[in-house]
Enzyme design. Structure first.
Site, short mmCIF file in Angstrom:
data_model
loop_
_atom_site.label_atom_id
_atom_site.label_comp_id
_atom_site.label_asym_id
_atom_site.label_seq_id
_atom_site.Cartn_x
_atom_site.Cartn_y
_atom_site.Cartn_z
CB VAL A 129 -1.14 -0.04 0.92
CG1 VAL A 129 -2.26 1.00 1.14
CG2 VAL A 129 -2.20 -1.68 1.59
N PRO A 130 1.57 1.51 -1.13
CG PRO A 130 2.61 2.14 -3.31
CD PRO A 130 1.44 0.85 -2.34
CG HIS A 131 0.75 5.32 2.29
ND1 HIS A 131 0.94 4.18 2.49
CD2 HIS A 131 1.09 6.49 3.30
CE1 HIS A 131 1.71 4.38 3.81
NE2 HIS A 131 1.72 5.82 4.40
CB ALA A 132 2.53 10.10 -0.85
#
Length: 127
Positions: free
Chosen positions: A43-46
């Site tokens: 779950v890559p997030h920014a």
């Protein structure tokens, strides 16, 4: 490569205005600690101030990739999350829906079999 495709998809769909800035934020976040949360999921997030609303893009990978996941499992489901940096509660709600979906083996397997965007969205509507 997966991140690049997801970012490009978000940009092309009009939910992301500054893809390079967002990609850099994703990579910086990933350098802190892997977003491979286990069970074959990342779950890559920014979050950035100029993103107006939360969005997510999902990639179901034919070939699993090493994401340095917490359980060391290879990843074949990637949920990209982007959003405003001042809405932590909304972010946590979105993340909790993803966790509810993937921690259930039946739902996770159903997700892997989805062929259309509509099928994928229906899984989340039933949570």
């Amino acid at each position: 490569l997966v991140l690049d495709e997801l970012v490009r998809n978000a940009f092309e769909n009009g939910v992301l205005e500054k893809p390079d800035e967002f990609r850099n934020a994703l990579k910086a976040r990933e350098n802190i600690v892997s977003t491979g949360i286990g069970l074959g999921v990342a779950v890559p997030h920014a979050k950035l101030p100029d993103i107006k609303a939360f969005f997510t893009s999902i990639a179901i990978l034919k070939d699993k990739v090493d994401w340095d996941a917490i359980d060391q499992a290879l990843v074949n489901i990637v949920f990209l999350i982007g959003g405003p940096d001042n809405q932590q509660t909304e972010y946590l709600k979105l993340l909790s829906k993803i966790i509810l979906l993937i921690k259930n083996p039946g739902r996770r397997n159903t997700l892997l079999k989805c062929k259309t965007q509509e099928e994928t969205l229906a899984l989340f509507e039933n949570l």
